[in-house]
Design a protein around this motif. Structure first.
Motif, PDB file in Angstrom:
ATOM      1  N   PHE A   1     -37.503 -32.171 -47.003  1.00 29.62           N
ATOM      2  CA  PHE A   1     -37.125 -32.738 -45.713  1.00 29.62           C
ATOM      3  C   PHE A   1     -35.910 -32.062 -45.095  1.00 29.62           C
ATOM      4  CE2 PHE A   1     -39.856 -35.959 -47.403  1.00 29.62           C
ATOM      5  CZ  PHE A   1     -40.463 -36.507 -46.286  1.00 29.62           C
TER       6      PHE A   1
ATOM      7  N   ASP B   1     -38.793 -40.353 -54.866  1.00 28.67           N
ATOM      8  CA  ASP B   1     -38.852 -39.633 -56.135  1.00 28.67           C
ATOM      9  C   ASP B   1     -37.568 -39.862 -56.933  1.00 28.67           C
ATOM     10  OD1 ASP B   1     -39.681 -37.964 -58.134  1.00 28.67           O
ATOM     11  OD2 ASP B   1     -40.012 -36.212 -56.853  1.00 28.67           O
ATOM     12  N   GLY B   2     -36.437 -39.680 -56.254  1.00 31.80           N
ATOM     13  CA  GLY B   2     -35.160 -39.930 -56.901  1.00 31.80           C
ATOM     14  C   GLY B   2     -35.019 -41.392 -57.323  1.00 31.80           C
TER      15      GLY B   2
ATOM     16  N   HIS C   1     -31.410 -41.407 -41.350  1.00 35.86           N
ATOM     17  CA  HIS C   1     -31.261 -41.665 -39.912  1.00 35.86           C
ATOM     18  C   HIS C   1     -32.558 -42.241 -39.337  1.00 35.86           C
ATOM     19  CE1 HIS C   1     -33.195 -37.867 -40.623  1.00 35.86           C
ATOM     20  NE2 HIS C   1     -33.794 -38.031 -39.456  1.00 35.86           N
TER      21      HIS C   1
ATOM     22  N   TYR D   1     -24.588 -37.654 -55.594  1.00 36.53           N
ATOM     23  CA  TYR D   1     -25.533 -36.829 -54.831  1.00 36.53           C
ATOM     24  C   TYR D   1     -26.670 -37.629 -54.221  1.00 36.53           C
ATOM     25  CZ  TYR D   1     -28.165 -35.747 -59.273  1.00 36.53           C
ATOM     26  OH  TYR D   1     -28.867 -35.772 -60.448  1.00 36.53           O
ATOM     27  N   GLN D   2     -27.013 -38.747 -54.857  1.00 39.29           N
ATOM     28  CA  GLN D   2     -28.039 -39.581 -54.209  1.00 39.29           C
ATOM     29  C   GLN D   2     -27.478 -40.224 -52.940  1.00 39.29           C
ATOM     30  OE1 GLN D   2     -30.365 -42.157 -56.766  1.00 39.29           O
ATOM     31  NE2 GLN D   2     -31.513 -40.385 -57.468  1.00 39.29           N
TER      32      GLN D   2
ATOM     33  N   ASN E   1     -27.621 -38.151 -45.442  1.00 41.16           N
ATOM     34  CA  ASN E   1     -28.201 -37.075 -44.643  1.00 41.16           C
ATOM     35  C   ASN E   1     -29.605 -37.349 -44.109  1.00 41.16           C
ATOM     36  OD1 ASN E   1     -26.629 -34.470 -44.349  1.00 41.16           O
ATOM     37  ND2 ASN E   1     -26.174 -35.093 -46.445  1.00 41.16           N
ATOM     38  N   PHE E   2     -30.336 -38.182 -44.798  1.00 36.87           N
ATOM     39  CA  PHE E   2     -31.752 -38.305 -44.446  1.00 36.87           C
ATOM     40  C   PHE E   2     -32.169 -39.710 -44.050  1.00 36.87           C
ATOM     41  CE2 PHE E   2     -31.383 -34.585 -47.080  1.00 36.87           C
ATOM     42  CZ  PHE E   2     -32.071 -33.656 -46.329  1.00 36.87           C
TER      43      PHE E   2
ATOM     44  N   VAL F   1     -24.732 -38.611 -60.355  1.00 36.47           N
ATOM     45  CA  VAL F   1     -26.030 -38.935 -59.755  1.00 36.47           C
ATOM     46  C   VAL F   1     -25.824 -39.810 -58.526  1.00 36.47           C
ATOM     47  CG1 VAL F   1     -28.196 -40.173 -60.092  1.00 36.47           C
ATOM     48  CG2 VAL F   1     -27.302 -38.724 -61.927  1.00 36.47           C
TER      49      VAL F   1
ATOM     50  N   GLY G   1     -40.100 -40.939 -47.797  1.00 29.55           N
ATOM     51  CA  GLY G   1     -40.337 -39.579 -48.274  1.00 29.55           C
ATOM     52  C   GLY G   1     -39.209 -38.906 -49.032  1.00 29.55           C
ATOM     53  N   PRO G   2     -38.013 -38.818 -48.443  1.00 29.19           N
ATOM     54  CA  PRO G   2     -36.965 -38.067 -49.153  1.00 29.19           C
ATOM     55  C   PRO G   2     -36.389 -38.807 -50.366  1.00 29.19           C
ATOM     56  CG  PRO G   2     -36.479 -38.276 -46.795  1.00 29.19           C
ATOM     57  CD  PRO G   2     -37.587 -39.216 -47.100  1.00 29.19           C
TER      58      PRO G   2
ATOM     59  N   TRP H   1     -25.306 -38.939 -51.078  1.00 25.19           N
ATOM     60  CA  TRP H   1     -25.305 -37.843 -50.103  1.00 25.19           C
ATOM     61  C   TRP H   1     -26.689 -37.698 -49.448  1.00 25.19           C
ATOM     62  CZ3 TRP H   1     -27.989 -33.124 -50.185  1.00 25.19           C
ATOM     63  CH2 TRP H   1     -27.548 -32.168 -49.256  1.00 25.19           C
ATOM     64  N   THR H   2     -27.744 -37.818 -50.238  1.00 26.66           N
ATOM     65  CA  THR H   2     -29.079 -37.697 -49.630  1.00 26.66           C
ATOM     66  C   THR H   2     -29.332 -38.855 -48.674  1.00 26.66           C
ATOM     67  OG1 THR H   2     -30.258 -38.900 -51.365  1.00 26.66           O
ATOM     68  CG2 THR H   2     -30.033 -36.539 -51.667  1.00 26.66           C
TER      69      THR H   2
ATOM     70  N   PHE I   1     -22.381 -38.655 -66.150  1.00 28.12           N
ATOM     71  CA  PHE I   1     -23.485 -38.245 -65.282  1.00 28.12           C
ATOM     72  C   PHE I   1     -23.878 -39.263 -64.215  1.00 28.12           C
ATOM     73  CE2 PHE I   1     -24.050 -35.071 -68.572  1.00 28.12           C
ATOM     74  CZ  PHE I   1     -24.264 -33.950 -67.793  1.00 28.12           C
ATOM     75  N   ILE I   2     -23.809 -40.553 -64.553  1.00 21.93           N
ATOM     76  CA  ILE I   2     -24.261 -41.518 -63.551  1.00 21.93           C
ATOM     77  C   ILE I   2     -23.414 -41.467 -62.271  1.00 21.93           C
ATOM     78  CG2 ILE I   2     -24.615 -43.981 -63.069  1.00 21.93           C
ATOM     79  CD1 ILE I   2     -26.889 -42.771 -64.649  1.00 21.93           C
TER      80      ILE I   2
ATOM     81  N   SER J   1     -35.546 -34.457 -59.238  1.00 19.70           N
ATOM     82  CA  SER J   1     -36.295 -35.398 -58.406  1.00 19.70           C
ATOM     83  C   SER J   1     -35.571 -35.733 -57.114  1.00 19.70           C
ATOM     84  CB  SER J   1     -36.563 -36.683 -59.178  1.00 19.70           C
ATOM     85  OG  SER J   1     -37.375 -36.407 -60.285  1.00 19.70           O
ATOM     86  N   THR J   2     -34.249 -35.781 -57.177  1.00 19.91           N
ATOM     87  CA  THR J   2     -33.496 -36.079 -55.961  1.00 19.91           C
ATOM     88  C   THR J   2     -33.573 -34.897 -55.002  1.00 19.91           C
ATOM     89  OG1 THR J   2     -31.998 -37.429 -57.275  1.00 19.91           O
ATOM     90  CG2 THR J   2     -31.264 -36.809 -55.074  1.00 19.91           C
TER      91      THR J   2
END
Lengths: 438, 341
Positions: A116, B53-54, B328, B318-319, B325-326, B315, B49-50, B321-322, B311-312, A108-109
């Motif tokens: 995008f 979902d996460g 902005h 990488y979240q 990156n997104f 998670v 948008g990006p 990181w998103t 795992f957390i 999902s991530t």
């Protein structure tokens, strides 16, 4: 049957079956899209990029519906099946929780990143993201099926405090029944995805448009579909052996086998008559075949349904016919894939093949649904095989009116989603790739 | 010890879910009021948008952890809140597909349909989550069998509604700040103003909720017993004040972080008040589901702890990181590629 129980079963069946119209195609399509994108990164050829985007768009539409309808499933265990949840939550719940933390987060991530990230990430990084989406969604399948595998073949638990508590996590993770189910499901999903891509490609090849684009799409999907189709037949047999050992009543229902016999013959034409506990028609008898198929031993005893108390028998007709639909279609897929392989370099000269492949698009969906019906209806009357009855599992707090309300809203909503999801897919599939984008 | 650890992880997962999905639910609710044309609507949608979902997976994780660590709570909570939960899920479903479907066809009616879904699917979950958790804070009519006696209408009481309003307002401020971060021009101005104007409403909603909590629940019992716990309440209070200061100086990222702290702080106000109960019973305190009588076996809890500790953090990594990156400020470039809806 008690109304709330019946309604909860119907609601769960509707929710799962709808969910699983969309999930298999995304399990395999994510793989194909990742392969197309990898091809693009390796060769720099723009056609591979256009393929990535075209199939990626269809993937995203179907993925969206698959994901959202999965959310209701997780919570339905609590809403509609609270006694089940309290009884096996110690084991079953942890598998679902691990699925969320170790797999679902991943897909999902990164799906958002993929959508995008075309300009933000390097080509290589963007391709890796698609592989992560593939990895996440396929890992999800493992955890979910391990959870389902516990319902089919409970292992690694001990009864304590009036519920099933975890005793051996390793046994839960290595549940052979669950792994057989997983391999069968994932291969079915890959085959469906391959046929889906081949069918849409055939549509355009038949019209002689975007020939290069769709020939390549087709040829990348073909080996996946062919291997999966052959694998399904062989592995399906092993899975059947597992069923014969672990769930003999399900096996008897799959074959509408009433009387215990040793060795057991198989009839190629059977019409079950569940009411009178026999078969209306039994023709074309092949001696020992059932013993051989079930136990790999032509003289093995196969227990018949009559040896089970009536309340312990699964619904025979549904299980029996669903099994035949699945197996029959599976055979057809091998033929179709074989023909496609034979003529893979002369596709446009074989309009009959292309036309068959277009018509075949819905068939794997049906085969997969039928397969799950065998697995789940065949498991009845148990919600956890041999351990807890479905009739003892639903929520005592929930009254039929509540379920009616949520079920009607859910069905209406899902109907709209289904129309929109498949409608958009058909729209974009027919439209074909866009030419200019880079 | 393990059940107590899991109690706080349970609370934390729900709090993180509110904090993350809160801003995109808030933004979706604000869309019809802030976005004046189709392009502005796309900015609002792409702002989330990006991430949405996460973010939503935190709900799945919170639900899954409830199931794994406290199966009886999972069973009682979701069957007891049956209709409310179903409506919440339906809301989330129509919202989720609206992101994906909205721009796939160009017809006006089509867009309007999915824009409506985006709004309804944002406002309904926001309110219902508040109503549900306020009712949990106040207690549910749980009988000796762990069954909730009462339907959705019983959830509609003054304190439950106050919870619904509180969550909605928290999410609206959070969403407005998020839009202020990611947009520019007139849309940015409107989002910024909305955050500033909603701030006093938020203060009022929080104070009102605290006052009602003192009057109608026993959430403060733990605090009175261990007054040091009142220090935890400094998190939302300071967050609230700092958020307003940063709004004034247009430091939107900092304001957003403070708003996030307010949401997590409000959630933990209730979580701490509940401890060690997860679902208090209004029929008889002995029927309450607690860390002692509702948790999973120690083996399951320790395996789950291992899984979570491994795992957390991955998670979160990488979240984060998103977000880096997104998140902005968007410009025309961000609407240029059609894959982004």
């Amino acid at each position: 049957m008690e109304e709330a129980l019946l309604l909860s079963r119907l609601q769960f069946a509707a929710a799962t079956m709808f969910h699983f119209l969309f999930v298999p195609v995304t399990l395999g399509l994510s793989l194909l899209v990742a392969i197309y994108e990898t091809k693009y990164v390796r060769t720099g050829d723009e056609t591979w990029l256009r393929m990535t985007k075209f199939w990626g768009k269809i993937f995203l539409i179907l993925f969206a519906v698959g994901v959202v309808t999965g959310i209701t499933l997780e919570f339905q265990f609590g809403t509609n099946w609270s006694r089940y949840s309290a009884y096996v939550g110690d084991i079953f719940g942890s598998l679902l929780a691990i699925e969320a933390t170790a797999a679902f987060f991943l897909e999902s991530t990164f799906i958002g990143v993929w959508v995008f990230g075309w300009k933000k990430l390097s080509k290589k990084a963007h391709m890796m993201v698609m592989w992560l989406v593939f990895l996440g969604s396929n890992l999800s399948a493992i955890w979910i099926i391990l959870a389902n595998g516990f319902m089919q073949n409970p292992v690694g638990y001990v009864m304590r405090n009036g519920r099933a508590e975890l005793a051996d996590f390793g046994a839960v993770l290595t549940n052979s029944f669950a792994w057989q189910q997983f391999f069968h499901t994932i291969a079915g999903a890959y085959m469906l995805s391959a046929m889906f891509v081949m069918g849409i490609s055939a549509y355009h090849l038949l019209r002689k448009q975007h020939i290069d684009f769709f020939t390549r799409s087709f040829k990348m999907a073909l080996p996946l579909g062919l291997i999966a189709a052959l694998f399904l037949a062989g592995q399906g047999h092993i899975h059947g052996n597992e069923v014969a050992h672990k769930q003999p009543a399900k096996l008897a229902a799959m074959e509408s086998h009433w009387e215990t016999s040793k060795p057991a013959a198989m009839h190629l034409l059977v019409i079950p008559d569940e009411e009178n506990e026999r078969n209306l028609v039994e023709a074309i008898r092949i001696p020992s075949l059932l013993s051989l198929l079930a136990f790999n031993d032509p003289s093995a005893e196969v227990k018949g349904l009559l040896d089970y108390p009536k309340e312990d028998r699964p619904p025979v007709a549904i299980t029996f016919y669903s099994f035949r639909i699945m197996v029959g279609l599976g055979g057809l897929f091998i033929l179709l894939m074989g023909a496609a392989w034979l003529y893979r370099n002369r596709l446009t000269e074989k309009p009959w093949l292309l036309r068959s492949l277009i018509w075949a698009i819905p068939l794997p969906f049906i085969a997969i649904q039928a397969g799950w019906v065998v697995a789940e209806v065949g498991r009845q009357p148990w919600i956890v095989y041999g351990m807890m009855r479905t009739a003892d599992a639903h929520s005592p707090a929930v009254v039929p009116g509540q379920i009616w309300f949520s079920m009607i809203v859910m069905c209406a909503l899902y109907a709209v989603l289904g129309l929109a999801g498949f409608g958009l897919t058909a729209h974009y599939a027919r439209k074909g790739p866009e030419n200019h984008k880079s | 010890m393990l059940p107590e650890i899991w109690f706080f992880l349970w609370g934390l997962l729900w709090a993180v879910y509110f904090m993350l999905d809160g801003f995109d639910l808030g933004a979706g609710t604000l869309m019809p009021f802030l976005a004046k044309n189709d392009e502005e609507k796309r900015y609002v949608i792409n702002a989330a948008g990006p991430f949405w979902d996460g973010n939503e997976v935190w709900l799945i994780a919170a639900g899954g952890v409830t199931f794994a660590a406290f199966p009886q709570v999972y069973a009682t909570m979701f069957s007891g809140l049956y209709t409310a939960l179903m409506l919440l899920l339906f809301g989330l479903i129509i919202r989720a597909v609206s992101f994906e479907f909205r721009s796939k066809l160009t017809g006006k009616g089509w867009r309007k349909l999915w824009d409506t879904c985006q709004f309804v699917g944002s406002v309904v979950p926001a309110v219902l989550l508040g109503v549900a958790f306020a009712n949990i804070f106040q207690g549910l009519p749980i009988d000796s069998q762990g069954i909730v006696r009462g339907g959705i209408l019983d959830l509609i009481n003054p304190y439950g509604l106050a919870g619904g309003i509180l969550f909605l307002v928290l999410f609206l401020v959070h969403g407005a700040i998020w839009l202020a971060i990611r947009t520019s021009g007139p849309l940015h101005e409107r989002a910024a103003h909305t955050a500033v104007y909603l701030w006093p409403v938020q203060v009022f909603a929080i104070l009102g909720f605290l006052a009602m909590s003192a009057a109608t629940t026993d959430l403060f019992a733990n605090y009175l017993q261990t007054p040091a716990l009142f220090l935890v309440l400094l998190v939302p209070v300071l967050g609230l004040i700092a958020a307003r200061v940063y709004m004034g100086t247009e430091q939107w990222w900092k304001a957003w972080a403070c708003s996030a702290a307010v949401i997590v702080g409000c959630a933990f106000f209730g979580i701490i008040g509940l401890f060690p109960r997860l679902l208090p019973s209004t029929i008889n305190p002995a029927y309450s589901l607690t860390t002692a009588n509702a948790s999973s076996s120690d083996l399951t809890l320790s395996i789950m702890l291992g899984v979570t500790l491994v795992f957390i953090p991955i998670v979160i990594f990488y979240q984060a990181w998103t977000y880096k990156n997104f998140a902005h400020r968007m410009d025309e470039d961000d609407l240029a590629y059609e894959e982004a809806y």
